[in-house]
Scaffold this active site. Structure first.
Site, PDB file in Angstrom:
ATOM      1  N   ALA A 245     -15.315 -26.830  -6.196  1.00  0.00           N
ATOM      2  CA  ALA A 245     -15.831 -25.540  -6.642  1.00  0.00           C
ATOM      3  C   ALA A 245     -14.693 -24.625  -7.113  1.00  0.00           C
ATOM      4  O   ALA A 245     -14.802 -23.978  -8.162  1.00  0.00           O
ATOM      5  CB  ALA A 245     -16.600 -24.874  -5.504  1.00  0.00           C
TER       6      ALA A 245
ATOM      7  N   HIS B  96       2.934 -13.073  15.302  1.00  0.00           N
ATOM      8  CA  HIS B  96       2.837 -13.807  16.572  1.00  0.00           C
ATOM      9  C   HIS B  96       1.782 -13.136  17.446  1.00  0.00           C
ATOM     10  O   HIS B  96       1.762 -11.902  17.538  1.00  0.00           O
ATOM     11  CB  HIS B  96       4.183 -13.772  17.295  1.00  0.00           C
TER      12      HIS B  96
ATOM     13  N   LYS C  75     -21.340 -26.364   5.259  1.00  0.00           N
ATOM     14  CA  LYS C  75     -20.471 -25.611   6.181  1.00  0.00           C
ATOM     15  C   LYS C  75     -21.288 -24.928   7.267  1.00  0.00           C
ATOM     16  O   LYS C  75     -20.855 -24.820   8.419  1.00  0.00           O
ATOM     17  CB  LYS C  75     -19.635 -24.581   5.420  1.00  0.00           C
TER      18      LYS C  75
ATOM     19  N   VAL D  79     -20.734 -52.234   0.158  1.00  0.00           N
ATOM     20  CA  VAL D  79     -22.183 -52.235   0.354  1.00  0.00           C
ATOM     21  C   VAL D  79     -22.841 -52.817  -0.895  1.00  0.00           C
ATOM     22  O   VAL D  79     -22.505 -52.440  -2.020  1.00  0.00           O
ATOM     23  CB  VAL D  79     -22.686 -50.802   0.635  1.00  0.00           C
TER      24      VAL D  79
ATOM     25  N   GLU E 212     -16.998 -48.064   4.227  1.00  0.00           N
ATOM     26  CA  GLU E 212     -16.122 -47.613   3.141  1.00  0.00           C
ATOM     27  C   GLU E 212     -15.516 -48.806   2.406  1.00  0.00           C
ATOM     28  O   GLU E 212     -14.964 -49.707   3.018  1.00  0.00           O
ATOM     29  CB  GLU E 212     -15.024 -46.702   3.716  1.00  0.00           C
TER      30      GLU E 212
ATOM     31  N   ALA F  21     -22.977 -41.648  -0.129  1.00  0.00           N
ATOM     32  CA  ALA F  21     -21.944 -40.642  -0.451  1.00  0.00           C
ATOM     33  C   ALA F  21     -20.801 -41.360  -1.158  1.00  0.00           C
ATOM     34  O   ALA F  21     -19.674 -41.414  -0.682  1.00  0.00           O
ATOM     35  CB  ALA F  21     -21.461 -39.957   0.820  1.00  0.00           C
TER      36      ALA F  21
ATOM     37  N   GLY G 114     -31.330 -25.847 -20.008  1.00  0.00           N
ATOM     38  CA  GLY G 114     -30.634 -25.549 -21.261  1.00  0.00           C
ATOM     39  C   GLY G 114     -30.296 -26.821 -22.023  1.00  0.00           C
ATOM     40  O   GLY G 114     -29.941 -27.845 -21.425  1.00  0.00           O
TER      41      GLY G 114
ATOM     42  N   ARG H 228     -19.702 -38.639  -7.196  1.00  0.00           N
ATOM     43  CA  ARG H 228     -20.628 -37.931  -8.078  1.00  0.00           C
ATOM     44  C   ARG H 228     -20.235 -38.208  -9.524  1.00  0.00           C
ATOM     45  O   ARG H 228     -19.099 -38.573  -9.803  1.00  0.00           O
ATOM     46  CB  ARG H 228     -20.582 -36.416  -7.780  1.00  0.00           C
TER      47      ARG H 228
ATOM     48  N   ASP I  72     -17.056 -29.756 -12.948  1.00  0.00           N
ATOM     49  CA  ASP I  72     -17.274 -31.180 -12.661  1.00  0.00           C
ATOM     50  C   ASP I  72     -17.612 -32.008 -13.900  1.00  0.00           C
ATOM     51  O   ASP I  72     -17.496 -33.231 -13.862  1.00  0.00           O
ATOM     52  CB  ASP I  72     -18.445 -31.355 -11.660  1.00  0.00           C
TER      53      ASP I  72
HETATM   54  P1  NAI Z   1     -15.724 -39.245  -2.723  1.00  0.00           P
HETATM   55  O1  NAI Z   1     -15.230 -39.705  -4.028  1.00  0.00           O
HETATM   56  O2  NAI Z   1     -14.975 -38.238  -1.940  1.00  0.00           O
HETATM   57  O3  NAI Z   1     -15.918 -40.516  -1.757  1.00  0.00           O
HETATM   58  C1  NAI Z   1     -16.736 -41.611  -2.080  1.00  0.00           C
HETATM   59  C2  NAI Z   1     -16.306 -42.817  -1.280  1.00  0.00           C
HETATM   60  O4  NAI Z   1     -17.268 -43.860  -1.426  1.00  0.00           O
HETATM   61  C3  NAI Z   1     -14.973 -43.393  -1.756  1.00  0.00           C
HETATM   62  O5  NAI Z   1     -14.077 -43.445  -0.677  1.00  0.00           O
HETATM   63  C4  NAI Z   1     -15.352 -44.774  -2.288  1.00  0.00           C
HETATM   64  O6  NAI Z   1     -14.341 -45.727  -2.076  1.00  0.00           O
HETATM   65  C5  NAI Z   1     -16.609 -45.101  -1.479  1.00  0.00           C
HETATM   66  N1  NAI Z   1     -17.470 -46.125  -2.093  1.00  0.00           N
HETATM   67  C6  NAI Z   1     -17.816 -46.256  -3.398  1.00  0.00           C
HETATM   68  N2  NAI Z   1     -18.618 -47.340  -3.585  1.00  0.00           N
HETATM   69  C7  NAI Z   1     -18.810 -47.919  -2.362  1.00  0.00           C
HETATM   70  C8  NAI Z   1     -19.544 -49.066  -1.886  1.00  0.00           C
HETATM   71  N3  NAI Z   1     -20.266 -49.850  -2.701  1.00  0.00           N
HETATM   72  N4  NAI Z   1     -19.498 -49.355  -0.561  1.00  0.00           N
HETATM   73  C9  NAI Z   1     -18.782 -48.577   0.282  1.00  0.00           C
HETATM   74  N5  NAI Z   1     -18.078 -47.496  -0.121  1.00  0.00           N
HETATM   75  C10 NAI Z   1     -18.087 -47.143  -1.423  1.00  0.00           C
HETATM   76  O7  NAI Z   1     -17.227 -38.766  -3.001  1.00  0.00           O
HETATM   77  P2  NAI Z   1     -18.286 -37.962  -2.108  1.00  0.00           P
HETATM   78  O8  NAI Z   1     -17.874 -37.919  -0.684  1.00  0.00           O
HETATM   79  O9  NAI Z   1     -19.588 -38.543  -2.459  1.00  0.00           O
HETATM   80  O10 NAI Z   1     -18.177 -36.511  -2.690  1.00  0.00           O
HETATM   81  C11 NAI Z   1     -18.498 -36.264  -4.070  1.00  0.00           C
HETATM   82  C12 NAI Z   1     -17.654 -35.154  -4.631  1.00  0.00           C
HETATM   83  O11 NAI Z   1     -18.002 -33.940  -4.035  1.00  0.00           O
HETATM   84  C13 NAI Z   1     -16.196 -35.403  -4.395  1.00  0.00           C
HETATM   85  O12 NAI Z   1     -15.566 -35.519  -5.639  1.00  0.00           O
HETATM   86  C14 NAI Z   1     -15.697 -34.192  -3.658  1.00  0.00           C
HETATM   87  O13 NAI Z   1     -14.589 -33.642  -4.319  1.00  0.00           O
HETATM   88  C15 NAI Z   1     -16.856 -33.203  -3.682  1.00  0.00           C
HETATM   89  N6  NAI Z   1     -17.007 -32.630  -2.348  1.00  0.00           N
HETATM   90  C16 NAI Z   1     -16.017 -31.824  -1.863  1.00  0.00           C
HETATM   91  C17 NAI Z   1     -16.116 -31.307  -0.599  1.00  0.00           C
HETATM   92  C18 NAI Z   1     -15.016 -30.448  -0.094  1.00  0.00           C
HETATM   93  O14 NAI Z   1     -14.263 -29.903  -0.880  1.00  0.00           O
HETATM   94  N7  NAI Z   1     -14.863 -30.302   1.218  1.00  0.00           N
HETATM   95  C19 NAI Z   1     -17.252 -31.581   0.259  1.00  0.00           C
HETATM   96  C20 NAI Z   1     -18.209 -32.460  -0.334  1.00  0.00           C
HETATM   97  C21 NAI Z   1     -18.077 -32.945  -1.603  1.00  0.00           C
END
Ligand code: NAI
Length: 475
Positions: A330, A454, A52, A240, A206, A279, A117, A282, A322
């Protein structure tokens, strides 16, 4: 230092540290074990907070550079980027907040133990310090709050430099010339936005053929258009399969077809960049924890199985955040931590999983809580819909932030708000009203009749609620 407690929390992320504080408030003697001396977990150290900080700084740079201030009658000279200063500010924000957690522990009487731990018996946690010394702590309850770690994909090996996760993408030493992002999820879009604003060419690959399939489709379409306009080159439906580093270049191999034609085979393509951000989600962090050896059950995907009070299969061992199923957020972990320790204290802890907001901190921000329109349709729930654009809101006009809208979905018969979705300025903050509405089972009429100051962006929420009943005023 004492070694005997009522509760040992393993993990000082938002789930663990909040649980520790709440437990101390309830009169428990609490220890919190974390291998990092900086408390706050992934979120504070290498997640929510530093990202952020970078989103904020990069947005200001981008606005100045693209001349957005000229609309306000302000002209700036040459705009330059001091990346080390920008990164140092982010690090400062992180260290202020991680020391804040240490302060809160002190204030509430929670004892931090620095080290890794490991469960070595019922109510027994062995803590191994960075230097290798060991001590065993004992407690009536142990709460596992060890969070998650990045998941990789076959063929892509992290090298901690050219091919990295969000952790590396928070501190690239130079603005990449071409950043290839694998995964258009939360991290891919947020970190992709940061570096695109700072000047990188950004390609996002994606797997899914639909953009952000988990959020409301109408909002996702607007987000896709906005991000594409900002220069993110988003390729959907591509899988990918590999990444190869040669010097300071990385060649990423992918197959078109993605989730539509997963076994496409020979139709391989490549894209070359100087940095790759993986990305792709996780996974729960349970390695070396000693949990399954003790009898804690993991599900097929490695998440710890808990009952609705967050108890694992082993008496006295609890888990939240998680490491258990559900969205990896979070605020979800925090609420679970509070509920779990309240159960330990014999109180009725509860988390409403229908009222957990999800937010993507891009520009515009994207936020939602409750059901999406496609979910309601699939479930056969009769609904009414109200939308209102920021372009018809006085405050948004004054801010020159008129892109986006609020969308409210209410039950067709009862008028109860079932879904609340926003794309636009301060969507993250506006979503709080949606979360409260869903939590309190508010009707659209309730929101529509509540006084909204307003001129504020929140009037867009009121108008969207009015729109559910077909009676918007300012359109
Ligand atoms: P994500 O689950 O949001 O997105 C991962 C993306 O990668 C998916 O759309 C999936 O289809 C794609 N993918 C998977 N394998 C692939 C491949 N071989 N080739 C191309 N695309 C592929 O996971 P992300 O963005 O890594 O975030 C991890 C976690 O962290 C999430 O569960 C999220 O909730 C949390 N997070 C939350 C945030 C927020 O609340 N603003 C910010 C950052 C993370």
């Amino acid at each position: 230092m004492s070694t005997s407690y009522d509760l040992i929390v393993i993990g000082a992320g938002p789930g663990g540290y909040v649980a520790a504080i709440r437990a101390a408030q309830l009169g428990m003697k609490v220890a919190c074990v974390d291998e990092n001396t900086a408390l706050g977990g992934t979120c504070l150290r290498v997640g929510c907070i530093p990202s952020k900080a970078l989103l904020e700084s990069s947005e200001r740079y981008y606005e100045a550079r693209k001349g957005a201030l000229s609309e306000h009658g302000i002209s700036v000279g040459e705009v330059t980027l001091d990346l080390p200063a920008l990164l140092a500010r982010k690090d400062k924000v992180v260290s202020q907040l991680t020391s804040g957690v240490a302060f809160l522990f002190k204030k509430n009487g929670v004892t931090p133990h620095h080290g890794r731990g490991r469960l070595v018996g019922e109510g027994k946690v062995e803590v191994t310090s960075a230097e290798g010394s060991k001590e065993v702590l004992t407690a009536k309850h142990v709460l596992i709050a060890t969070g998650s770690v990045p998941a990789t994909i076959p063929g892509v090996v992290l090298d901690g430099d050219r091919i990295g996760t969000s952790t590396e993408a928070l501190s690239f030493p130079q603005v990449p010339e071409h950043l290839v992002v694998i995964g258009a999820g939360y991290i891919g879009l947020e970190m992709g936005s940061v570096w695109a604003r700072l000047g990188s060419k950004v390609t996002v690959l994606e797997y899914m053929s639909e953009f952000l399939p988990a959020i409301d489709t109408e909002i996702a379409k607007l987000a896709h258009r906005a991000f594409t306009k900002q220069g993110l080159q988003i390729q959907l439906g591509v899988r990918v399969t590999g990444a190869r580093v040669e010097g300071d270049r990385v060649t990423v191999t992918y197959e078109e077809g993605g989730d539509q034609r997963p076994n496409l085979g020979p139709n391989q393509r490549t894209v070359e960049g100087d940095r790759v951000l993986v990305a792709t989600g996780r996974r729960p962090n349970t390695e070396g924890l000693g949990a399954s050896e003790l009898g804690v059950k993991l599900d097929r995907r490695g998440f710890i199985e808990v009952d609705d009070h967050y108890r694992t299969a082993v008496p006295g061992v609890w888990a939240i955040g998680d490491v258990i199923p559900g969205p990896m957020l979070a605020h979800k972990a925090e609420e679970e931590g509070v509920a779990a320790v309240e159960h330990m204290a014999g109180l009725p802890g509860h988390v409403n999983y229908d009222a957990i907001p999800g937010i993507i901190y891009t520009h515009p921000e994207v936020a939602g809580v409750g059901k999406t329109e496609q979910q309601l349709r699939a479930d056969g729930v009769p609904y009414k819909k109200g939308t209102f654009p920021f372009s018809a809101n006085g405050r948004a006009k004054a801010m020159a932030e008129t892109d986006g809208m609020v969308k409210i979905l209410a039950h067709a018969e009862t008028d109860r708000i079932l879904g609340f979705h926003v794309i636009g300025p301060h969507a993250s903050d506006l979503a709080a009203e949606g979360a409260v509405a869903v939590e309190f089972s508010a009707s659209a009429e309730d929101l529509a009749r509540s006084v909204h100051a307003h001129p504020t962006l929140s009037e867009v929420v009121k108008e969207a609620a009015l729109a559910v009943g077909g009676r918007v005023i300012h359109m």
